[in-house]
Motif scaffolding. Structure first.
Motif, mmCIF file in Angstrom:
data_model
loop_
_atom_site.group_PDB
_atom_site.id
_atom_site.type_symbol
_atom_site.label_atom_id
_atom_site.label_comp_id
_atom_site.label_asym_id
_atom_site.label_seq_id
_atom_site.Cartn_x
_atom_site.Cartn_y
_atom_site.Cartn_z
ATOM 1 N N LEU B 137 -3.542 7.169 -0.708
ATOM 2 C CA LEU B 137 -3.329 6.988 -2.145
ATOM 3 C C LEU B 137 -2.126 7.791 -2.632
ATOM 4 O O LEU B 137 -1.419 7.371 -3.543
ATOM 5 N N SER B 138 -1.882 8.944 -2.003
ATOM 6 C CA SER B 138 -0.751 9.772 -2.446
ATOM 7 C C SER B 138 0.580 9.227 -1.956
ATOM 8 O O SER B 138 1.591 9.345 -2.642
ATOM 9 N N ALA B 141 0.072 4.036 -1.505
ATOM 10 C CA ALA B 141 -0.440 3.079 -2.484
ATOM 11 C C ALA B 141 0.608 2.659 -3.507
ATOM 12 O O ALA B 141 0.547 1.550 -4.034
ATOM 13 N N ALA B 142 1.583 3.519 -3.773
ATOM 14 C CA ALA B 142 2.570 3.187 -4.797
ATOM 15 C C ALA B 142 3.296 1.895 -4.460
ATOM 16 O O ALA B 142 3.677 1.137 -5.347
ATOM 17 N N CYS B 143 3.538 1.636 -3.171
ATOM 18 C CA CYS B 143 4.223 0.406 -2.778
ATOM 19 C C CYS B 143 3.274 -0.611 -2.151
ATOM 20 O O CYS B 143 3.352 -1.798 -2.426
ATOM 21 N N SER B 145 0.009 -0.771 -2.458
ATOM 22 C CA SER B 145 -1.154 -0.959 -3.317
ATOM 23 C C SER B 145 -2.367 -0.201 -2.759
ATOM 24 O O SER B 145 -2.545 -0.087 -1.554
ATOM 25 N N ALA B 146 -3.173 0.298 -3.684
ATOM 26 C CA ALA B 146 -4.377 1.023 -3.277
ATOM 27 C C ALA B 146 -5.279 0.144 -2.423
ATOM 28 O O ALA B 146 -5.994 0.625 -1.549
ATOM 29 N N GLY B 151 3.219 -4.964 -2.477
ATOM 30 C CA GLY B 151 3.715 -5.118 -3.835
ATOM 31 C C GLY B 151 5.210 -5.327 -3.849
ATOM 32 O O GLY B 151 5.888 -5.180 -2.827
#
Lengths: 451, 262
Positions: B137-138, B141-143, B145-146, B151
């Motif tokens: 998540l750290s 996930a930003a790219c 996705s969680a 994305g």
């Protein structure tokens, strides 16, 4: 025995005449008059499932180590709020289906209000004397959207935390008072301790009670002013033709409630919604993508994504930051127009009379076209809220998608409005009963006749 | 209209993959291990990367500080390389070369002098899911996705979805070590290629992250149909179309008297 009890009650309350009047009250028959009821029953489902969730939800932001059934988050530091949502999802019997049904009911609640609003708008039911109830109804829409957002934020997961951060930034963008307001609402700088418990009080108490009270006024006004009806044989401005409350309408309505409840619970059991266990607990250092709000906030998200980074500054300070225009001004104007529409239309058309007979949308081509154009505008904004997903699906540049949507935002409403106007003219000119019965040439004929 | 033309173009481009990647020459397994690597490299890679991995205007060099076993194995085993044409899009597909051929090419590429990491040893079973989810998540996930659906990035790039069970833990670990794809300013990278940074994870961290991504691949949905795991966009569509749609049909049925036409 029962009869004696009832007589005794009647002697004291004079209930018989009231009950008789109530049960024989006549409602006009049209399926579209039940749209508001769908919203009402979705709200009822929200209350029922929501009460269940309050038994297990904990609004505290104090941290704890998760140690429950869901293995991948075992040993992770989470807030009590997030922990309780995981417990509801994995350890409470029927918890997940209730949680999901609650969320689906919220989506359907606001959607039903919008469809109901469209019916009122396109049939002119908002005109005097029901303009007052339109105002009440718009207030209900506003409260429904707001309560949806507060509920979305409660699980304290990564996705909802991103939503709260957007809200915080929007509050900051308000000129002069923004920083004070954001501090006041959140109780400190984002992410503030205690925002979840504040939202919880608002979500389960303040707004639902307000909705309940205003809903009562809304229904009482329908009752008192009587329901508007479509034109037809024997129907005049001063009568109501339809079915009696008892038994016809009551049976229909109760049946509809069970159907609405069945659909909501079926969605809750069949379709996964807001899988917070994937998103994990909120951490200001993390972000996930794609990140969208629920659909009823999606138009605002779209406006934020489309609006260019224009700011108003003076004396080396930014006075009005960019988010203010799409996220504060646009919703403000939207609801100002919604509230004002009945009075605006009366002023524009000079028609200040009371109306109890409804228009068909074709009878008022300008109003109908304006309505369709407005819907087109907000649908485009909603689409723009997914610009990253569109870019991913079409394998194109997200910047290009944004630019195309910026153009479409204005082209689509104009095109949709003109198309509607043309079709309605053709419909009236051809005398066709439905749009599908209308010969295509009728549109062209109606324009030619004018010239 | 332009969008549709673009879509059509993409579809046609996709078709051309199938036709142009087929006429590769038959596997050169008849060769010995010493000659196999250089021959395959000369046939499939040198055109863009240069005969000694020095890079050309068509493709990046293969002797940098990230190049080596891990990077080469990632590119070849995920089918991103070799490209069917220098302008084709490097995206995941069935590997073109066989595992033996891939090993041979890797050995040859290593002789170019790249100082990047070798193929990592990964043991997801020793990883800790909780640590993995926090790290994922750290950092991911930003790219991606969680939920692992991937994305959109800027500049026509996209982070691929990780939920495809064909993605092996070794490939995941390689991606983290070298950050495959191109820097945003690299003009030799094709359409849609990624821009993943390389991460400095320890071995246990890599094991935990791969354990978590494997978990995302093989399950994790608990509430019914996952509807793409893309969140509120799909949920809104289901709420409107299936939810309110069916309720409206029911309402129309309940609210219309028998014999009524309207």
């Amino acid at each position: 025995m029962i009869k004696r009890l009832l007589v005794a009650l009647d002697n004291r309350l004079n209930a018989a005449s009231f009950t008789r009047r109530t049960l024989t009250k006549v409602f006009p028959d049209h399926w579209s008059f039940m749209l508001g009821e769908i919203a009402l029953y979705a709200f009822l489902m929200l209350v029922l499932t929501g009460v269940f969730l309050t038994f297990f939800f904990d609004a505290s932001q104090a941290t704890t180590t998760y140690n429950g059934t869901y293995q991948p988050l075992n040993g992770v530091e989470v807030s009590q709020a997030f922990r309780s949502v995981l417990d509801i999802s994995f350890d409470v019997r029927a918890g997940l289906v209730m949680r999901q049904a609650h969320h689906w009911a919220a989506l359907i609640f606001v959607a039903a209000i919008i469809v109901h609003l469209c019916r009122i708008f396109f049939t002119g039911a908002f005109r005097k004397p029901r303009d007052i109830n339109w105002v009440v109804g718009v207030t209900l829409l506003l409260l429904a959207i707001f309560n949806g957002f507060t509920g979305y934020s409660l699980p304290d997961d990564l996705l909802s935390g991103i939503g709260l951060r957007v809200l915080y930034s929007i509050a900051l963008s308000i000129p002069l008072v923004g920083t004070w307001l954001a501090y006041l609402v959140f109780g400190g700088e984002f992410p503030a301790e205690g925002i979840i418990s504040r939202l919880y009080s608002i979500h389960i108490m303040i707004i639902p009670l307000t909705i309940g009270a205003i809903l009562t006024i809304h229904l009482a006004l329908v009752w008192h002013q009587k329901h508007a009806q479509f034109k037809g044989p024997g129907r005049t401005e001063s009568n109501v033709v339809g079915s009696r409350l008892w038994p016809t309408y009551a049976v229909k309505s109760v049946g509809l409630f069970f159907m609405v409840a069945a659909v909501i619970m079926a969605l809750g059991g069949l379709f996964q919604i807001n899988p917070v266990w994937f998103f994990g607990p909120f951490d200001p250092a993390q972000v996930t993508s794609p990140a969208q709000p629920d659909w009823y906030m999606g138009w605002m998200e779209g406006a934020l994504r489309l609006f260019p980074p224009w700011e108003i500054g003076a004396f080396d300070h930014v006075i009005v930051p960019a988010p203010f225009f799409p996220a504060v001004l646009l919703p403000g104007i939207t609801f100002a127009f919604l509230y004002a529409w009945p009075f605006l239309e009366a002023w524009l058309t000079g028609d200040h009379d009371a109306h109890n007979l409804l228009d068909r949308p074709r009878d008022r081509p300008i109003r109908t076209s304006l309505g369709v154009a407005t819907l087109g505008f907000y649908i485009m904004l909603l689409v723009a809220g997914s610009n990253d997903l569109i870019a991913k699906w079409l394998l194109v540049n997200v910047g290009a998608v944004t630019n195309v949507l910026r153009v479409l935002l204005f082209v689509v409403p104009v095109f949709a409005g003109l198309l509607t106007f043309s079709l309605l003219r053709g419909l009236v000119a051809s005398g066709a009963r439905r749009l599908t019965d209308m010969p295509a040439s009728a549109v062209w004929q109606s324009w030619k006749r004018d010239n | 209209m332009r969008k549709w033309l673009l879509l059509l173009g993409i579809l046609l481009a996709g078709c051309s993959y199938g036709t142009t990647s087929a006429p590769h020459r038959p596997p050169s397994d008849v060769m010995g291990p010493e000659t196999r690597g250089p021959v395959l490299y000369a046939r499939d890679c040198a055109w863009c990367h240069g005969s000694n991995g020095e890079g050309t205007a068509r493709g990046p060099n293969l002797n940098g500080d990230l190049d080596g076993g891990a990077y080469t194995h990632f590119m070849l085993s995920t089918g991103r390389m070799p490209l069917s044409s220098p302008t084709a899009r490097a995206q995941r597909r069935t590997a073109v070369l066989t595992p033996t051929q891939i090993d041979a090419v890797i050995e040859h590429v290593k002789t170019f002098g790249g100082t990047g990491p070798d193929i990592p040893k990964v043991e997801p079973t020793t990883g800790h899911l909780g640590t993995g989810s926090e790290l994922y998540l750290s950092n991911c996930a930003a790219c991606h996705s969680a939920t692992g659906t991937g994305g959109a990035l800027t500049s026509r790039r996209a982070a691929p979805h990780l939920t495809n069970p064909d993605i092996t833990p070794v490939q995941m670990a390689e991606a983290m070590l070298v950050g495959p794809g191109c820097r945003n300013n690299d003009s030799t990278c094709g359409f849609g290629s990624g821009a993943m940074p390389n991460f400095d994870f320890s071995e246990t961290e890599v094991n935990s992250i791969t354990a978590y991504v494997s978990y995302l691949q093989h399950g994790g949905d608990h509430g019914g149909f996952a509807i793409g795991r893309i969140g509120p966009v799909a949920e809104g569509a289901v709420g409107w179309i299936i939810g309110l749609g069916s309720i409206l049909l029911i309402g129309r049925w309940v609210g219309t008297r028998m014999g009524d036409n309207e």
